[in-house]
Design a protein around this motif. Structure first.
Motif, short mmCIF file in Angstrom:
data_model
loop_
_atom_site.label_atom_id
_atom_site.label_comp_id
_atom_site.label_asym_id
_atom_site.label_seq_id
_atom_site.Cartn_x
_atom_site.Cartn_y
_atom_site.Cartn_z
N ARG A 48 -24.20 2.05 -11.04
CA ARG A 48 -22.99 2.62 -10.42
C ARG A 48 -23.15 2.76 -8.90
O ARG A 48 -22.23 2.49 -8.14
CB ARG A 48 -22.68 4.00 -11.02
N GLU A 49 -24.32 3.20 -8.48
CA GLU A 49 -24.59 3.37 -7.05
C GLU A 49 -24.51 2.04 -6.32
O GLU A 49 -23.89 1.94 -5.25
CB GLU A 49 -25.99 3.99 -6.86
N VAL A 50 -25.10 1.02 -6.88
CA VAL A 50 -25.12 -0.31 -6.27
C VAL A 50 -23.73 -0.94 -6.24
O VAL A 50 -23.41 -1.70 -5.32
CB VAL A 50 -26.12 -1.22 -7.02
N ASN A 51 -22.91 -0.63 -7.24
CA ASN A 51 -21.63 -1.32 -7.41
C ASN A 51 -20.41 -0.42 -7.19
O ASN A 51 -19.40 -0.54 -7.88
CB ASN A 51 -21.58 -1.95 -8.81
N ASN A 52 -20.51 0.47 -6.22
CA ASN A 52 -19.37 1.31 -5.81
C ASN A 52 -18.74 2.07 -6.97
O ASN A 52 -17.51 2.16 -7.08
CB ASN A 52 -18.32 0.46 -5.10
N GLY A 53 -19.57 2.60 -7.86
CA GLY A 53 -19.07 3.41 -8.96
C GLY A 53 -18.80 2.64 -10.25
O GLY A 53 -18.53 3.24 -11.28
N TYR A 54 -18.88 1.32 -10.18
CA TYR A 54 -18.62 0.50 -11.37
C TYR A 54 -19.91 0.19 -12.12
O TYR A 54 -20.97 0.07 -11.51
CB TYR A 54 -17.94 -0.82 -10.98
N GLU A 55 -19.79 0.03 -13.41
CA GLU A 55 -20.94 -0.34 -14.24
C GLU A 55 -20.97 -1.85 -14.44
O GLU A 55 -21.00 -2.37 -15.55
CB GLU A 55 -20.89 0.39 -15.59
N SER A 56 -20.95 -2.58 -13.34
CA SER A 56 -20.90 -4.03 -13.37
C SER A 56 -22.26 -4.60 -13.75
O SER A 56 -23.28 -4.28 -13.12
CB SER A 56 -20.50 -4.58 -12.00
N VAL A 57 -22.24 -5.41 -14.79
CA VAL A 57 -23.47 -6.06 -15.24
C VAL A 57 -23.18 -7.54 -15.48
O VAL A 57 -22.04 -7.90 -15.74
CB VAL A 57 -24.04 -5.40 -16.52
N PRO A 58 -24.19 -8.37 -15.36
CA PRO A 58 -25.56 -8.02 -15.03
C PRO A 58 -25.71 -7.66 -13.55
O PRO A 58 -25.10 -8.27 -12.69
CB PRO A 58 -26.34 -9.29 -15.36
N THR A 59 -26.52 -6.65 -13.32
CA THR A 59 -26.96 -6.30 -11.98
C THR A 59 -28.46 -6.56 -11.95
O THR A 59 -29.19 -6.09 -12.82
CB THR A 59 -26.65 -4.83 -11.63
N LEU A 60 -28.89 -7.32 -10.96
CA LEU A 60 -30.30 -7.70 -10.85
C LEU A 60 -30.93 -7.02 -9.64
O LEU A 60 -30.34 -7.03 -8.55
CB LEU A 60 -30.42 -9.22 -10.69
N LEU A 61 -32.09 -6.45 -9.85
CA LEU A 61 -32.86 -5.83 -8.78
C LEU A 61 -34.12 -6.66 -8.59
O LEU A 61 -34.93 -6.81 -9.50
CB LEU A 61 -33.22 -4.38 -9.11
N PHE A 62 -34.26 -7.23 -7.39
CA PHE A 62 -35.39 -8.09 -7.08
C PHE A 62 -36.54 -7.28 -6.47
O PHE A 62 -36.32 -6.18 -5.95
CB PHE A 62 -34.93 -9.21 -6.13
N PRO A 63 -37.75 -7.83 -6.53
CA PRO A 63 -38.92 -7.09 -6.03
C PRO A 63 -38.82 -6.66 -4.57
O PRO A 63 -39.45 -5.68 -4.18
CB PRO A 63 -40.07 -8.09 -6.22
N ASP A 64 -38.01 -7.36 -3.77
CA ASP A 64 -37.87 -6.97 -2.37
C ASP A 64 -36.80 -5.90 -2.15
O ASP A 64 -36.50 -5.52 -1.02
CB ASP A 64 -37.57 -8.20 -1.50
#
Length: 117
Positions: A48-64
């Protein structure tokens, strides 16, 4: 010392965009961790934090620390290349299989309709 290249895949089981990402990851031997946001409240809050309150998936978090949300196959391929992953043609084809099937169905329908006219 080798940097951990594990990518966090925030998703849930009912999203149709998740299987193509997983197919691409598997085809390219990408190290990833699947995190179901319907079972992990901290993960849900992160998405939600990354996507302006939305539960948008897939969301990918990379090592950097960078993220991609609902990436296209080409955007994901480019990002994986940045991390040293080779994405073979077979992996790209598997990731795009749902789109290719839908295109084939549409073309078949168009051709069938054209015969009727």
């Amino acid at each position: 010392m080798m940097q951990d290249k594990t990518i966090k895949l925030y998703a849930h089981n009912t999203c149709p965009m998740v299987p193509p990402v997983i197919a691409l990851f598997k085809g390219a031997n990408v190290a990833y961790e699947y995190i179901n946001i319907h079972q992990d409240e901290t993960a849900r809050a992160f998405v939600r934090e990354v996507n302006n309150g939305y539960e948008s998936v897939p969301t990918l978090l990379f090592p950097d620390g960078t993220t991609l949300t609902e990436p296209s196959t080409s955007a994901l391929k480019d990002k994986l290349n940045e991390f040293g992953y080779d994405v073979p043609l077979k992996a790209l084809m598997m990731a795009n299989l749902p789109k290719m099937i839908m295109l084939a169905i549409i073309l078949f329908a168009i051709l069938r309709f054209a015969e009727v006219i």
